[in-house]
Design a protein around this motif. Structure first.
Motif, PDB file in Angstrom:
ATOM      1  N   PHE A   1      -5.294  -8.935  -3.702  1.00  0.00           N
ATOM      2  CA  PHE A   1      -6.368  -8.523  -3.741  1.00  0.00           C
ATOM      3  C   PHE A   1      -6.922  -6.857  -4.142  1.00  0.00           C
ATOM      4  CE2 PHE A   1      -8.752 -10.545   0.170  1.00  0.00           C
ATOM      5  CZ  PHE A   1      -9.016 -11.356  -0.912  1.00  0.00           C
ATOM      6  N   SER A   2      -5.389  -6.169  -4.111  1.00  0.00           N
ATOM      7  CA  SER A   2      -5.096  -4.438  -4.518  1.00  0.00           C
ATOM      8  C   SER A   2      -4.590  -5.223  -6.145  1.00  0.00           C
ATOM      9  CB  SER A   2      -4.758  -3.488  -3.937  1.00  0.00           C
ATOM     10  OG  SER A   2      -3.132  -4.645  -3.626  1.00  0.00           O
ATOM     11  N   ASN A   3      -4.295  -6.002  -5.998  1.00  0.00           N
ATOM     12  CA  ASN A   3      -3.288  -6.060  -6.976  1.00  0.00           C
ATOM     13  C   ASN A   3      -5.035  -6.762  -8.554  1.00  0.00           C
ATOM     14  OD1 ASN A   3      -1.665  -6.454  -9.738  1.00  0.00           O
ATOM     15  ND2 ASN A   3      -1.503  -8.695  -9.143  1.00  0.00           N
ATOM     16  N   ALA A   4      -5.996  -7.266  -8.011  1.00  0.00           N
ATOM     17  CA  ALA A   4      -6.570  -7.872  -8.963  1.00  0.00           C
ATOM     18  C   ALA A   4      -7.605  -6.080  -8.584  1.00  0.00           C
ATOM     19  CB  ALA A   4      -7.341  -8.145  -8.180  1.00  0.00           C
ATOM     20  N   LEU A   5      -7.539  -5.811  -7.603  1.00  0.00           N
ATOM     21  CA  LEU A   5      -8.719  -4.180  -8.213  1.00  0.00           C
ATOM     22  C   LEU A   5      -7.840  -3.310  -8.897  1.00  0.00           C
ATOM     23  CD1 LEU A   5     -10.624  -2.287  -6.935  1.00  0.00           C
ATOM     24  CD2 LEU A   5      -9.586  -1.748  -5.518  1.00  0.00           C
TER      25      LEU A   5
ATOM     26  N   ASP B   1      -0.076  -0.141  -6.085  1.00  0.00           N
ATOM     27  CA  ASP B   1       0.228   0.997  -5.241  1.00  0.00           C
ATOM     28  C   ASP B   1      -0.026   0.669  -4.224  1.00  0.00           C
ATOM     29  OD1 ASP B   1      -0.651   3.755  -3.959  1.00  0.00           O
ATOM     30  OD2 ASP B   1      -2.673   3.966  -5.992  1.00  0.00           O
ATOM     31  N   LYS B   2       1.768   0.745  -3.709  1.00  0.00           N
ATOM     32  CA  LYS B   2       2.087   0.593  -2.239  1.00  0.00           C
ATOM     33  C   LYS B   2       1.631   1.951  -1.475  1.00  0.00           C
ATOM     34  CE  LYS B   2       6.663  -0.330  -3.489  1.00  0.00           C
ATOM     35  NZ  LYS B   2       7.712   0.031  -3.518  1.00  0.00           N
ATOM     36  N   GLU B   3       0.749   3.266  -1.287  1.00  0.00           N
ATOM     37  CA  GLU B   3       0.214   4.116  -1.150  1.00  0.00           C
ATOM     38  C   GLU B   3      -1.384   3.418  -0.060  1.00  0.00           C
ATOM     39  OE1 GLU B   3       1.393   6.863   1.039  1.00  0.00           O
ATOM     40  OE2 GLU B   3       3.224   6.062   0.172  1.00  0.00           O
ATOM     41  N   VAL B   4      -2.273   2.738  -1.479  1.00  0.00           N
ATOM     42  CA  VAL B   4      -3.262   1.733  -1.446  1.00  0.00           C
ATOM     43  C   VAL B   4      -2.829   1.096  -0.447  1.00  0.00           C
ATOM     44  CG1 VAL B   4      -4.879   1.150  -1.991  1.00  0.00           C
ATOM     45  CG2 VAL B   4      -4.344   2.478  -3.724  1.00  0.00           C
ATOM     46  N   MET B   5      -2.406   0.052  -0.761  1.00  0.00           N
ATOM     47  CA  MET B   5      -2.400  -0.955  -0.082  1.00  0.00           C
ATOM     48  C   MET B   5      -1.757  -0.871   1.889  1.00  0.00           C
ATOM     49  SD  MET B   5      -0.070  -3.975  -2.151  1.00  0.00           S
ATOM     50  CE  MET B   5       1.531  -2.736  -2.499  1.00  0.00           C
ATOM     51  N   ARG B   6      -0.663   0.459   2.161  1.00  0.00           N
ATOM     52  CA  ARG B   6      -0.502   1.357   3.128  1.00  0.00           C
ATOM     53  C   ARG B   6      -1.303   1.003   3.524  1.00  0.00           C
ATOM     54  NH1 ARG B   6       3.084   3.941   1.938  1.00  0.00           N
ATOM     55  NH2 ARG B   6       4.892   2.605   2.147  1.00  0.00           N
TER      56      ARG B   6
ATOM     57  N   ALA C   1      -9.394   2.208  -1.381  1.00  0.00           N
ATOM     58  CA  ALA C   1      -8.924   3.264  -2.377  1.00  0.00           C
ATOM     59  C   ALA C   1      -9.808   4.006  -2.421  1.00  0.00           C
ATOM     60  CB  ALA C   1     -10.109   1.805  -3.432  1.00  0.00           C
ATOM     61  N   LEU C   2     -11.010   4.596  -2.577  1.00  0.00           N
ATOM     62  CA  LEU C   2     -11.806   5.651  -3.013  1.00  0.00           C
ATOM     63  C   LEU C   2     -10.843   7.240  -1.783  1.00  0.00           C
ATOM     64  CD1 LEU C   2     -15.599   4.645  -1.354  1.00  0.00           C
ATOM     65  CD2 LEU C   2     -14.249   4.878  -3.272  1.00  0.00           C
ATOM     66  N   ALA C   3     -10.536   6.656  -0.406  1.00  0.00           N
ATOM     67  CA  ALA C   3      -9.397   7.688  -0.502  1.00  0.00           C
ATOM     68  C   ALA C   3      -8.283   8.110  -0.802  1.00  0.00           C
ATOM     69  CB  ALA C   3      -9.028   7.256   1.752  1.00  0.00           C
TER      70      ALA C   3
ATOM     71  N   THR D   1     -19.734  -3.431  -5.930  1.00  0.00           N
ATOM     72  CA  THR D   1     -19.669  -4.619  -7.041  1.00  0.00           C
ATOM     73  C   THR D   1     -18.095  -4.973  -7.073  1.00  0.00           C
ATOM     74  OG1 THR D   1     -21.936  -3.719  -7.643  1.00  0.00           O
ATOM     75  CG2 THR D   1     -20.597  -5.778  -8.859  1.00  0.00           C
ATOM     76  N   ASP D   2     -17.467  -4.139  -7.893  1.00  0.00           N
ATOM     77  CA  ASP D   2     -16.160  -4.028  -7.971  1.00  0.00           C
ATOM     78  C   ASP D   2     -14.925  -5.479  -6.764  1.00  0.00           C
ATOM     79  OD1 ASP D   2     -15.964  -2.925 -10.507  1.00  0.00           O
ATOM     80  OD2 ASP D   2     -15.590  -1.598  -9.807  1.00  0.00           O
ATOM     81  N   ILE D   3     -15.631  -5.187  -5.313  1.00  0.00           N
ATOM     82  CA  ILE D   3     -14.546  -5.560  -4.481  1.00  0.00           C
ATOM     83  C   ILE D   3     -15.514  -6.504  -3.949  1.00  0.00           C
ATOM     84  CG2 ILE D   3     -14.427  -4.783  -1.953  1.00  0.00           C
ATOM     85  CD1 ILE D   3     -12.655  -2.952  -3.171  1.00  0.00           C
ATOM     86  N   VAL D   4     -16.716  -7.021  -4.113  1.00  0.00           N
ATOM     87  CA  VAL D   4     -17.515  -8.219  -3.958  1.00  0.00           C
ATOM     88  C   VAL D   4     -16.916  -9.520  -4.454  1.00  0.00           C
ATOM     89  CG1 VAL D   4     -19.910  -9.230  -4.043  1.00  0.00           C
ATOM     90  CG2 VAL D   4     -19.309  -6.998  -2.992  1.00  0.00           C
TER      91      VAL D   4
END
Length: 425
Positions: free
Chosen positions: A135-139, A145-150, A182-184, A192-195
């Motif tokens: 999902f992070s790859n699609a976003l 981004d390893k920090e976002v995934m962590r 992602a916002l953090a 809408t992007d996440i949905v």
């Protein structure tokens, strides 16, 4: 002949040639599904396992009365669940352009046929963390981004301990965790992007976010959350001293129970999926019920206090109310001529007389009473406004009088006893 050859079983395989051809075609379809969904060109192990599942379905006549593509997708999805491949059932239904509920019904029936539904437990729970890289790859449009995934994984771990994952689909948990992470980290994205990525509605995403905000981790920043998760990983999980005679509740009945009636392998899976049994908040449903109960109790308490305070206020006003002597009425004039002792005795009586208009002066009363001229003007105005009604009443009186006169004139010629009877009526 060819017709007889189709029903003659092979001595070596024991499977009819038609069934072999069907399984071979199914394997080709599995390869097309793998390539279409992007499961990986080198994952031949997925094709082999899905083919074995489909072979068992054919041997049990499971394909009879069901669409072949639905059975094949169910077999491949079951393989993904067994191999922890991050694909959802809705991904398969979107690829086939069929209803996810229709495909889900076939999938559950396949699990029942394969005896995977013991105690209505179709398969082991899915760890939502396995979907975060996809999902992070699609976003992030292909960027890793390893920090976002962590951070998203830390949020999911916190949600597990806070019972937010229990009974919920992994896509909703991943959507809320990925949106918050992602916002953090300063990545601009909308709901809408996440949905569109995780295949849920915006209301579900909002509900998961609100549930996470109500937890202790919802008020932490990225560094505090990361530090907290490291401390939780070092903390030993709660253990339950299990005796050797206790019943084993997992599927490995021949193994020794370690904690809570589970063997060591099942207990480790339970800890990794659930996040442990300590360090979490109450379930969201319990929190909502407690919040509603406390609000009702507060409302009832405020209503009771409001009623009591208003009653006390009225009593204080009545007790503070003193008789008005500034405008003395005719009946109160003799009271002013009494002595001081008599006046103190009469104060209680006057204060209790709240409905006798003792505090209204004669001048104010005279303002509401009309004099002779005002009564005459009022009569003239009323007669002018109700002229038609007065005329109707006058006509009725005249007609009634004429009827009585005619009756009296006709009864004058009657005998005396008949005239008395008419007059009496």
């Amino acid at each position: 002949s060819q017709a007889s050859g189709n029903v003659v079983r092979s001595v070596q395989s024991g499977v009819s040639s038609s069934r072999e051809r069907r399984i071979r075609l199914a394997r080709d379809e599995f390869m097309n599904l793998r390539d279409g969904l992007g499961l990986g060109d080198e994952r031949d192990d997925l094709i082999d396992m899905a083919t074995r599942f489909f072979t068992m379905a054919v041997e049990q006549n499971f394909t009879k009365g069901r669409r072949t593509e639905l059975v094949q997708c169910s077999c491949l999805y079951l393989t993904c669940r067994e191999k922890n491949i991050p694909f959802l059932l809705i991904d398969f239904s979107s690829y086939l352009r069929v209803s996810v509920y229709e495909l889900g019904a076939v999938y559950l029936q396949l699990c029942e046929m394969l005896y995977l539904t013991e105690n209505r437990n179709y398969e082991k729970l899915v760890d939502p963390s396995i979907y975060i890289p996809r999902f992070s790859n699609a976003l992030l449009k292909g960027k890793q981004d390893k920090e976002v995934m962590r951070t998203a994984r830390d949020i999911i771990a916190s949600m597990k301990r806070d019972w937010i994952q229990t009974g919920r689909k992994p896509s909703g948990i991943c959507g809320a965790a990925l949106y918050t992470a992602a916002l953090a980290h300063g990545i601009k994205c909308s709901k809408t992007d996440i949905v569109g990525i995780v295949h849920i509605c915006e209301a579900t995403l909002t509900k998961r976010l609100n549930e996470f905000v109500d937890t202790e981790a919802g008020s932490l920043n990225v560094k505090e959350l990361k530090k907290r998760e490291k401390e939780m990983q070092k903390r030993p999980f709660a253990t339950n001293q299990t005796s050797n005679k206790e019943t084993v509740h997992c599927k490995h009945q021949d193994r020794k129970p370690v904690n809570y009636g589970l063997c060591e392998e099942c207990y480790s899976d339970f800890i990794s999926v659930s996040g442990g049994l300590v360090g979490g908040s109450d379930p969201p449903a319990f929190q909502r019920a407690e919040k509603d109960r406390m609000e009702k109790e507060k409302t009832a308490r405020e209503e009771n206090e409001g009623g009591i305070s208003s009653l006390n206020h009225d009593e204080q006003q009545n007790s503070k109310r003193e008789p008005v002597y500034s405008s003395v009425s005719k009946s109160a004039k003799p009271c002013s001529e009494k002595g001081e002792g008599e006046k103190e005795e009469d104060d209680g009586e006057v204060s209790d007389e709240s409905g006798n208009f003792s505090d209204v002066s004669d001048t104010e009363v005279d303002c509401y009473i009309n004099n002779e001229e005002e009564r005459r003007y009022k009569k003239v105005v009323w007669e002018e406004m109700n002229k038609e009604y007065i005329q109707e009443q006058a006509d009725k009186q005249a007609a009634l009088k004429a009827a009585n006169d005619a009756l009296n004139a006709s009864s004058s010629n009657l005998p005396e006893h008949a005239r008395k009877l008419v007059e009496a009526s």
